[in-house]
Write an enzyme that holds these catalytic residues in place. Structure first.
Site: not given
Ligand code: HEM
Length: 350
Positions: A215-216, A84, A116, A88
């Site tokens: 998000h897997t 992530r 962030n 970002h």
């Molecule tokens: C398409 C639009 C996207 C939205 C709206 C989105 C939104 C979010 C949100 C809200 C979270 C949880 C954050 C929290 O609760 O603190 C999250 C987690 C995450 N996102 Fe996304 N995301 C998007 C795309 C992506 C992309 C493009 C990637 C990477 C290529 C990604 C990778 C991740 C990962 C791996 C997590 C888990 C992080 C952790 O556990 O520390 N996301 N995302």
């Protein structure tokens, strides 16, 4: 052999070879002209190069790999967090390490921007890897490249695809809190807005679907999806999509009771396998089990839904397309050559 037949065979082989070679090369784009801006927003062409540090820092990839593995031993979530972090970074003025810069008295960076703050993780891991790299090859490797390599390592470590990472990014001297607030998609906005943010950077709807597959792995805090559990759009009822999956809904209600104090509790983005990089995310969406609104909403667009269906049925196709989209994302707005700097420490511009 008849001259006409051999000519025919030669032309057919040539056509097959050309098609195959073109397909292969376009699967793993590399070495492009610097396209920070190609007239349509950001260009996804760059001067990056797979062998950029071959001579100047031959142990780079080994150092990054062992740094990520070390961190993963203590905290398996770190893989998701590092993936992530790269996303970002790239979405705010390009993949330039800007997200790593610390705030100071007279400087406000991206770390505390809305998407962030208390959410993005992995800064110490990148700083530790950077310090190991500085011992072997001082002032040579950019923080932006370390983040890109760490994201790839994180995916491999959790069972996802390997892809060669084009390198040679330079680090920014600055960062933008405002651009972080604006450019990074929010889980509360509709798919058209999210897609528009990708398109501005040279990505497309397919990249939205493919990269959302990240998000897997990983977790989300309750406050980003709690509105779906109790009073969806003022109905006094849960989101009907989630309600269709009663076991998941009641598990999420347990984790995230309807009180403010549960806001920062965590739930797996992919309840089926949160530390395994597989295609379960898409299977979840097919069964109305996407955690975020922005995940499940992919099913409302026919093109996106068709892609979700094919990835849910074909994990190899997902792996292949994920690698391609990650390389594309890693090319966003990169600085190369004598632009930007190589920072000594990732948290400080100098
Ligand atoms: C398409 C639009 C996207 C939205 C709206 C989105 C939104 C979010 C949100 C809200 C979270 C949880 C954050 C929290 O609760 O603190 C999250 C987690 C995450 N996102 Fe996304 N995301 C998007 C795309 C992506 C992309 C493009 C990637 C990477 C290529 C990604 C990778 C991740 C990962 C791996 C997590 C888990 C992080 C952790 O556990 O520390 N996301 N995302």
């Amino acid at each position: 052999m008849d001259h006409k037949i051999s000519m025919y065979l030669f032309v057919s082989y040539l056509a097959i070879f050309t098609l195959f070679f073109k397909g292969f090369v376009s699967s793993f784009p590399s070495g492009y002209n610097n396209g920070y801006n190609n007239g349509h927003g950001y260009g996804l062409t760059s001067n990056l190069n797979y062998r950029f540090y071959d001579r100047s820092c031959p142990r780079l990839q080994t150092i990054v790999k062992s740094g990520v593995w070390r961190a993963f031993k203590d905290d398996s979530r770190i893989a998701a967090s590092l993936l992530r972090l790269h996303f970002h970074d790239c979405f705010v003025n390009g993949c330039d390490g800007s997200i790593l810069l610390n705030d100071s008295e007279d400087f406000k960076g991206e770390k505390n921007a809305r998407p962030n703050r208390n959410s993005v993780r992995g800064f110490e891991v990148i700083e530790d890897i950077k310090s190991d790299i500085e011992s072997s090859c001082p002032l040579t490797v950019s923080c932006a490249d370390i983040v890109a390599l760490a994201a790839r390592e994180a995916v491999v470590l959790t069972g996802g695809p390997f892809w060669p990472v084009p390198l040679g990014r330079r680090d920014s001297l600055t960062a933008s809190e405002q651009a972080a607030n604006t450019n990074i998609p929010s889980p509360f906005e509709p798919l058209e807005n999210i897609t528009a943010k990708f398109v501005t950077l040279g990505l497309d709807l397919k990249d939205v679907v493919v990269l959302s597959g990240a998000h897997t792995i990983g977790f989300a805090q309750c406050f980003v999806f709690k509105h779906r559990l109790f009073n969806f759009k003022g109905s006094g009822q849960p989101d009907p999509n989630l309600a269709a999956s009663s076991a998941l809904l009641s598990k999420l209600k347990d984790t995230c009771p309807n009180v403010d104090s549960s806001d920062s509790k965590l739930a797996a983005l992919d309840a089926a396998s949160s530390v395994k990089f597989d295609n379960a995310y898409y299977v979840n969406l097919m069964n109305n089990r996407g955690l975020l609104d922005s995940d499940q909403t992919l099913m409302t667009n026919p093109t996106a839904a068709a892609l979700v269906k094919s990835y849910s049925e074909n994990p190899y196709l997902f792996s292949k397309d994920f690698a391609v989209s990650m390389v594309k994302m890693g090319n966003i707005g990169v600085m190369t050559g004598s632009d930007g700097v190589i920072r000594a420490k990732c948290g400080f511009p100098g």
